[in-house]
Design a protein around this motif. Structure first.
Motif, PDB file in Angstrom:
ATOM      1  N   LEU A 186      20.137  -6.106 -23.647  1.00  8.12           N
ATOM      2  CA  LEU A 186      20.174  -7.040 -24.848  1.00  8.12           C
ATOM      3  C   LEU A 186      20.209  -6.019 -26.012  1.00  8.12           C
ATOM      4  N   ALA A 187      19.302  -5.131 -26.115  1.00  6.26           N
ATOM      5  CA  ALA A 187      19.394  -4.275 -27.348  1.00  6.26           C
ATOM      6  C   ALA A 187      20.680  -3.438 -27.374  1.00  6.26           C
TER       7      ALA A 187
ATOM      8  N   GLY B 234      25.669   4.015 -23.123  1.00  7.44           N
ATOM      9  CA  GLY B 234      24.591   3.093 -22.931  1.00  7.44           C
ATOM     10  C   GLY B 234      24.668   2.392 -21.564  1.00  7.44           C
ATOM     11  N   VAL B 235      25.758   1.916 -21.290  1.00  9.67           N
ATOM     12  CA  VAL B 235      26.121   1.273 -19.850  1.00  9.67           C
ATOM     13  C   VAL B 235      25.864   2.113 -18.913  1.00  9.67           C
ATOM     14  N   GLN B 236      26.430   3.444 -18.945  1.00 14.19           N
ATOM     15  CA  GLN B 236      26.183   4.494 -17.821  1.00 14.19           C
ATOM     16  C   GLN B 236      24.412   4.622 -17.583  1.00 14.19           C
ATOM     17  N   ALA B 237      23.934   4.721 -18.799  1.00 17.45           N
ATOM     18  CA  ALA B 237      22.031   5.040 -18.518  1.00 17.45           C
ATOM     19  C   ALA B 237      21.690   3.841 -18.128  1.00 17.45           C
ATOM     20  N   ILE B 238      22.217   2.487 -18.460  1.00 16.43           N
ATOM     21  CA  ILE B 238      21.507   1.540 -18.009  1.00 16.43           C
ATOM     22  C   ILE B 238      21.889   1.198 -16.313  1.00 16.43           C
ATOM     23  N   LEU B 239      23.059   1.525 -15.892  1.00 17.55           N
ATOM     24  CA  LEU B 239      23.507   1.588 -14.391  1.00 17.55           C
ATOM     25  C   LEU B 239      22.672   2.635 -13.630  1.00 17.55           C
ATOM     26  N   LYS B 240      22.206   3.831 -14.575  1.00 12.33           N
ATOM     27  CA  LYS B 240      21.554   4.744 -13.699  1.00 12.33           C
ATOM     28  C   LYS B 240      19.944   4.215 -13.526  1.00 12.33           C
ATOM     29  N   GLU B 241      19.506   3.492 -14.429  1.00 10.91           N
ATOM     30  CA  GLU B 241      18.342   2.851 -14.489  1.00 10.91           C
ATOM     31  C   GLU B 241      18.409   1.718 -13.281  1.00 10.91           C
ATOM     32  N   MET B 242      19.084   1.068 -13.177  1.00  6.37           N
ATOM     33  CA  MET B 242      19.642  -0.091 -12.292  1.00  6.37           C
ATOM     34  C   MET B 242      19.461   0.466 -10.785  1.00  6.37           C
ATOM     35  N   ASN B 243      20.201   1.666 -10.494  1.00  9.70           N
ATOM     36  CA  ASN B 243      20.197   2.391  -9.361  1.00  9.70           C
ATOM     37  C   ASN B 243      18.681   2.763  -9.165  1.00  9.70           C
ATOM     38  N   GLY B 244      18.246   3.024 -10.048  1.00 11.63           N
ATOM     39  CA  GLY B 244      16.608   3.559  -9.870  1.00 11.63           C
ATOM     40  C   GLY B 244      15.618   2.589  -9.309  1.00 11.63           C
ATOM     41  N   LEU B 245      16.185   1.425  -9.598  1.00  9.57           N
ATOM     42  CA  LEU B 245      15.410   0.176  -8.998  1.00  9.57           C
ATOM     43  C   LEU B 245      15.289   0.181  -7.420  1.00  9.57           C
ATOM     44  N   LEU B 246      16.397   0.602  -6.754  1.00  6.32           N
ATOM     45  CA  LEU B 246      16.379   0.523  -5.477  1.00  6.32           C
ATOM     46  C   LEU B 246      15.999   1.778  -4.783  1.00  6.32           C
TER      47      LEU B 246
END
Length: 128
Positions: free
Chosen positions: A51-52, A102-114
């Motif tokens: 969102l930010a 920013g999208v790439q950084a968020i995707l890395k964090e999303m993958n870190g959830l798994l």
């Protein structure tokens, strides 16, 4: 992977950014609801970052060229149009790069959830 896009106008650029953000948030919610043992606080933080990012970058889409044809280019319309086009191209390319980073950084964090097992299973299913 890098996201490339060419936008004809500000409205399409904003629409692209909002659509991308909605897709990222949707995938984050999917991960949260589909997989077990997902840290809800981390998922919420990722959604906040999405969102930010979209809020900041859509606000940055509206830029203005600070030169005038009469003063800065002594009435030379050709030079003015050329400089005007180059300015907006540079601005939107920088904005696109910032958004994509920013999208790439968020995707890395999303993958870190798994977990590693979940990531491997997803890769296996994608290649099947």
């Amino acid at each position: 992977f890098k996201i490339f896009f060419i936008m004809a106008n500000k409205r399409n650029l904003k629409k692209y950014m909002k659509t991308m953000a909605a897709n990222l948030a949707g995938e984050t919610l999917f991960i949260l609801n589909y997989y077990e043992n997902i840290d809800e606080a981390k998922a919420d933080a990722i959604i906040d970052k999405i969102l930010a990012l979209v809020t900041e970058k859509t606000n940055n889409v509206s830029v203005s060229f600070d030169k005038t044809c009469k003063v800065s280019f002594e009435g030379n319309r050709k030079d003015y149009r050329k400089a005007h086009a180059a300015y907006f191209k540079k601005c939107y390319n920088e904005l696109a790069d910032e958004f994509n980073n920013g999208v790439q950084a968020i995707l890395k964090e999303m993958n870190g959830l798994l977990s590693k097992e979940q990531l491997e299973e997803n890769k296996r299913m994608a290649n099947a």
